[in-house]
Design an enzyme around this catalytic site. Structure first.
Site, PDB file in Angstrom:
ATOM      1  N   VAL A 242      -0.388  -4.857  -6.357  1.00  0.00           N
ATOM      2  CA  VAL A 242       0.325  -5.463  -7.480  1.00  0.00           C
ATOM      3  C   VAL A 242      -0.558  -5.481  -8.733  1.00  0.00           C
ATOM      4  O   VAL A 242      -0.097  -5.843  -9.814  1.00  0.00           O
ATOM      5  CB  VAL A 242       0.855  -6.878  -7.125  1.00  0.00           C
ATOM      6  CG1 VAL A 242       1.795  -6.804  -5.936  1.00  0.00           C
ATOM      7  CG2 VAL A 242      -0.269  -7.869  -6.867  1.00  0.00           C
TER       8      VAL A 242
ATOM      9  N   HIS B 200       5.439  -2.727  -3.882  1.00  0.00           N
ATOM     10  CA  HIS B 200       5.360  -4.165  -3.587  1.00  0.00           C
ATOM     11  C   HIS B 200       5.363  -5.012  -4.863  1.00  0.00           C
ATOM     12  O   HIS B 200       4.986  -6.174  -4.826  1.00  0.00           O
ATOM     13  CB  HIS B 200       4.106  -4.481  -2.754  1.00  0.00           C
ATOM     14  CG  HIS B 200       4.181  -3.996  -1.322  1.00  0.00           C
ATOM     15  ND1 HIS B 200       3.115  -4.040  -0.462  1.00  0.00           N
ATOM     16  CD2 HIS B 200       5.215  -3.478  -0.609  1.00  0.00           C
ATOM     17  CE1 HIS B 200       3.482  -3.543   0.725  1.00  0.00           C
ATOM     18  NE2 HIS B 200       4.748  -3.189   0.656  1.00  0.00           N
TER      19      HIS B 200
HETATM   20  C1  BJW Z   1     -11.507   0.114   1.920  1.00  0.00           C
HETATM   21  C2  BJW Z   1     -12.446  -0.326   1.023  1.00  0.00           C
HETATM   22  C3  BJW Z   1     -13.057   0.591   0.288  1.00  0.00           C
HETATM   23  C4  BJW Z   1     -11.663  -2.139   2.083  1.00  0.00           C
HETATM   24  N1  BJW Z   1     -12.695   1.881   0.452  1.00  0.00           N
HETATM   25  N2  BJW Z   1     -11.115   1.312   2.147  1.00  0.00           N
HETATM   26  C5  BJW Z   1       8.572  -3.139  11.453  1.00  0.00           C
HETATM   27  C6  BJW Z   1       7.796  -3.658  12.467  1.00  0.00           C
HETATM   28  C7  BJW Z   1       7.268  -4.933  12.363  1.00  0.00           C
HETATM   29  C8  BJW Z   1       7.515  -5.728  11.258  1.00  0.00           C
HETATM   30  C9  BJW Z   1       8.289  -5.215  10.253  1.00  0.00           C
HETATM   31  C10 BJW Z   1       8.800  -3.948  10.359  1.00  0.00           C
HETATM   32  N3  BJW Z   1       9.507  -3.699   9.216  1.00  0.00           N
HETATM   33  C11 BJW Z   1       9.449  -4.772   8.423  1.00  0.00           C
HETATM   34  C12 BJW Z   1       8.703  -5.719   9.027  1.00  0.00           C
HETATM   35  C13 BJW Z   1       8.393  -7.046   8.469  1.00  0.00           C
HETATM   36  C14 BJW Z   1       7.299  -7.057   7.434  1.00  0.00           C
HETATM   37  C15 BJW Z   1       5.999  -6.587   8.089  1.00  0.00           C
HETATM   38  O1  BJW Z   1       5.549  -5.471   7.887  1.00  0.00           O
HETATM   39  N4  BJW Z   1       5.327  -7.436   8.814  1.00  0.00           N
HETATM   40  C16 BJW Z   1       4.042  -7.056   9.403  1.00  0.00           C
HETATM   41  C17 BJW Z   1       2.978  -8.062   9.006  1.00  0.00           C
HETATM   42  C18 BJW Z   1       4.210  -6.878  10.877  1.00  0.00           C
HETATM   43  N5  BJW Z   1       7.607  -6.261   6.260  1.00  0.00           N
HETATM   44  C19 BJW Z   1       8.387  -6.716   5.281  1.00  0.00           C
HETATM   45  O2  BJW Z   1       8.899  -7.823   5.340  1.00  0.00           O
HETATM   46  C20 BJW Z   1       8.622  -5.805   4.086  1.00  0.00           C
HETATM   47  N6  BJW Z   1       9.989  -5.721   3.791  1.00  0.00           N
HETATM   48  C21 BJW Z   1      10.853  -5.017   4.540  1.00  0.00           C
HETATM   49  O3  BJW Z   1      10.503  -4.372   5.498  1.00  0.00           O
HETATM   50  O4  BJW Z   1      12.153  -5.092   4.089  1.00  0.00           O
HETATM   51  C22 BJW Z   1      13.168  -4.667   4.979  1.00  0.00           C
HETATM   52  C23 BJW Z   1      13.489  -5.833   5.859  1.00  0.00           C
HETATM   53  C24 BJW Z   1      13.956  -6.986   5.284  1.00  0.00           C
HETATM   54  C25 BJW Z   1      14.278  -8.058   6.097  1.00  0.00           C
HETATM   55  C26 BJW Z   1      14.081  -7.985   7.469  1.00  0.00           C
HETATM   56  C27 BJW Z   1      13.562  -6.819   8.034  1.00  0.00           C
HETATM   57  C28 BJW Z   1      13.284  -5.722   7.217  1.00  0.00           C
HETATM   58  C29 BJW Z   1       7.978  -6.395   2.845  1.00  0.00           C
HETATM   59  C30 BJW Z   1       6.501  -6.319   2.871  1.00  0.00           C
HETATM   60  C31 BJW Z   1       5.943  -6.968   1.617  1.00  0.00           C
HETATM   61  C32 BJW Z   1       4.428  -7.033   1.645  1.00  0.00           C
HETATM   62  N7  BJW Z   1       3.935  -7.861   0.621  1.00  0.00           N
HETATM   63  C33 BJW Z   1       2.512  -8.135   0.570  1.00  0.00           C
HETATM   64  C34 BJW Z   1       2.154  -9.431  -0.138  1.00  0.00           C
HETATM   65  C35 BJW Z   1       2.632  -9.720  -1.463  1.00  0.00           C
HETATM   66  C36 BJW Z   1       2.177 -11.081  -1.878  1.00  0.00           C
HETATM   67  C37 BJW Z   1       0.795 -11.142  -2.462  1.00  0.00           C
HETATM   68  O5  BJW Z   1       0.411 -10.237  -3.231  1.00  0.00           O
HETATM   69  O6  BJW Z   1       0.132 -12.158  -2.211  1.00  0.00           O
HETATM   70  O7  BJW Z   1       1.846  -7.012   0.019  1.00  0.00           O
HETATM   71  S1  BJW Z   1       1.772  -8.332   2.155  1.00  0.00           S
HETATM   72  C38 BJW Z   1       0.214  -7.694   1.685  1.00  0.00           C
HETATM   73  O8  BJW Z   1      -0.087  -6.632   2.623  1.00  0.00           O
HETATM   74  C39 BJW Z   1       0.428  -7.043   0.292  1.00  0.00           C
HETATM   75  C40 BJW Z   1      -0.152  -5.677   0.521  1.00  0.00           C
HETATM   76  O9  BJW Z   1       0.415  -4.749  -0.384  1.00  0.00           O
HETATM   77  C41 BJW Z   1       0.153  -5.387   1.973  1.00  0.00           C
HETATM   78  C42 BJW Z   1      -0.686  -4.330   2.593  1.00  0.00           C
HETATM   79  O10 BJW Z   1      -2.017  -4.714   2.656  1.00  0.00           O
HETATM   80  P1  BJW Z   1      -3.169  -3.635   2.427  1.00  0.00           P
HETATM   81  O11 BJW Z   1      -3.090  -3.123   1.053  1.00  0.00           O
HETATM   82  O12 BJW Z   1      -3.134  -2.648   3.515  1.00  0.00           O
HETATM   83  O13 BJW Z   1      -4.480  -4.563   2.495  1.00  0.00           O
HETATM   84  P2  BJW Z   1      -5.346  -5.009   3.762  1.00  0.00           P
HETATM   85  O14 BJW Z   1      -6.210  -6.125   3.336  1.00  0.00           O
HETATM   86  O15 BJW Z   1      -4.504  -5.238   4.952  1.00  0.00           O
HETATM   87  O16 BJW Z   1      -6.243  -3.723   4.097  1.00  0.00           O
HETATM   88  C43 BJW Z   1      -7.226  -3.247   3.218  1.00  0.00           C
HETATM   89  C44 BJW Z   1      -7.835  -2.000   3.831  1.00  0.00           C
HETATM   90  O17 BJW Z   1      -8.746  -1.437   2.904  1.00  0.00           O
HETATM   91  C45 BJW Z   1      -8.616  -2.271   5.119  1.00  0.00           C
HETATM   92  O18 BJW Z   1      -8.209  -1.336   6.109  1.00  0.00           O
HETATM   93  C46 BJW Z   1     -10.074  -2.023   4.726  1.00  0.00           C
HETATM   94  O19 BJW Z   1     -10.855  -1.477   5.777  1.00  0.00           O
HETATM   95  C47 BJW Z   1      -9.919  -1.054   3.589  1.00  0.00           C
HETATM   96  N8  BJW Z   1     -10.988  -1.075   2.595  1.00  0.00           N
HETATM   97  N9  BJW Z   1     -12.526  -1.739   1.147  1.00  0.00           N
HETATM   98  C48 BJW Z   1     -11.747   2.222   1.381  1.00  0.00           C
HETATM   99  N10 BJW Z   1     -14.000   0.281  -0.615  1.00  0.00           N
END
Ligand code: BJW
Length: 238
Positions: free
Chosen positions: A93, A109
């Site tokens: 974001v 997102h």
């Molecule tokens: C480096 C580094 C360096 C560090 N160099 N690397 C299917 C199965 C199971 C669950 C679901 C599914 N489908 C949907 C779901 C539910 C849910 C979900 O996924 N839940 C899971 C937790 C299981 N998803 C949703 O609800 C989504 N909507 C959806 O699917 O709609 C349809 C639907 C609706 C209703 C019912 C069912 C379906 C919406 C997801 C919205 C995510 N929003 C967030 C937060 C926003 C709020 C905020 O900003 O505070 O977005 S969650 C948070 O995680 C944020 C991020 O964009 C997102 C991903 O995180 P990211 O970017 O991967 O960060 P990290 O910290 O996890 O990882 C960082 C990585 O970087 C690490 O691997 C490090 O090693 C690496 N790294 N330094 C290279 N220098």
């Protein structure tokens, strides 16, 4: 190295880590001191919108100060010097891709500098505070603005466009994302199914690792510029 025509770059919080921004799931993660269900779910926002606005107003101040790092700038270079359609699909974001002058950016997102009016759908662009007393500057309704952040349980933005990009790309790069949050976590699977070569850039191997052809381990600020230089060099060899 092959010459690619359609490239999708998926980014997550890890690409911004070297700009000093916390990732979500590290030990000192972004939600430290806050419950995910309070600040990142539809239910949390419905229960206490003022609390959620305060959280994102504070985050906004921090993100506004951040500067792009070498990984963001490597994407700028690739988009300038490599003759392909290159899209950036970001879960972040923050606005570091924009600050680095990346192009074709899709914030699936949401964006910290936007609020959406739940009454009329208008998007307000601002780095100023937004809260329960903010009035929509289109429909004049007060108290209906929501941070334009996709909470758990909400649909992602730009998905029609992103689906098309994933099914037609020949190279898919995933940078700094844990692959835990869906549907973004499944993008690699789609791209691979439709024939793309898939690369993961991360400090560690993620749970999605079987869908990647190559893993490039290390900080993206170092690994991505080297990879981009190689891609550009490969042009002269073909
Ligand atoms: C480096 C580094 C360096 C560090 N160099 N690397 C299917 C199965 C199971 C669950 C679901 C599914 N489908 C949907 C779901 C539910 C849910 C979900 O996924 N839940 C899971 C937790 C299981 N998803 C949703 O609800 C989504 N909507 C959806 O699917 O709609 C349809 C639907 C609706 C209703 C019912 C069912 C379906 C919406 C997801 C919205 C995510 N929003 C967030 C937060 C926003 C709020 C905020 O900003 O505070 O977005 S969650 C948070 O995680 C944020 C991020 O964009 C997102 C991903 O995180 P990211 O970017 O991967 O960060 P990290 O910290 O996890 O990882 C960082 C990585 O970087 C690490 O691997 C490090 O090693 C690496 N790294 N330094 C290279 N220098």
């Amino acid at each position: 190295m092959n010459i690619y025509k359609n490239i999708v770059i998926l980014t997550g919080a890890g690409i911004s880590a070297e700009s000093g921004l916390a990732t979500f799931r590290s030990s000192n993660g972004l939600w430290n001191n806050h419950k995910v269900e309070d600040v990142a779910t539809v239910e949390g926002f419905a229960k206490n919108p003022a609390y959620v606005h305060d959280f994102y107003n504070e985050l906004k101040l921090e993100l506004a100060k951040a500067k792009p790092n070498n990984a963001h700038l490597a994407i700028t270079k690739l988009q300038k010097e490599y003759p392909a359609n290159i899209s950036v699909v970001t879960q972040n974001v923050d606005t570091l891709h924009e600050k680095a002058k990346n192009k074709n950016i899709f914030h699936i997102h949401g964006q910290i500098n936007q609020a959406v009016c739940l009454n009329c759908g208008h998007i307000l662009e601002t780095f100023d505070d937004v809260g329960i007393f903010t009035t929509c500057n289109k429909c004049n309704t007060q108290g209906m603005m929501k941070p334009n952040i996709v909470f758990f349980g909400e649909n992602l933005l730009y998905m029609d466009k992103v689906e098309k990009l994933l099914t037609t790309c020949d190279l898919f790069l995933s940078i700094g994302t844990s692959g835990i949050v869906f549907p973004a976590a499944s993008f690699v699977q789609t791209a691979k199914y439709y024939g793309a070569k898939t690369y993961e850039f991360n400090l560690e191997t993620t749970s999605n690792n079987c869908y990647f052809d190559e893993h490039i381990k290390g900080p993206a600020g170092t690994t991505l510029p080297a990879f981009v230089d190689n891609m550009i060099k490969s042009l002269s060899k073909n």
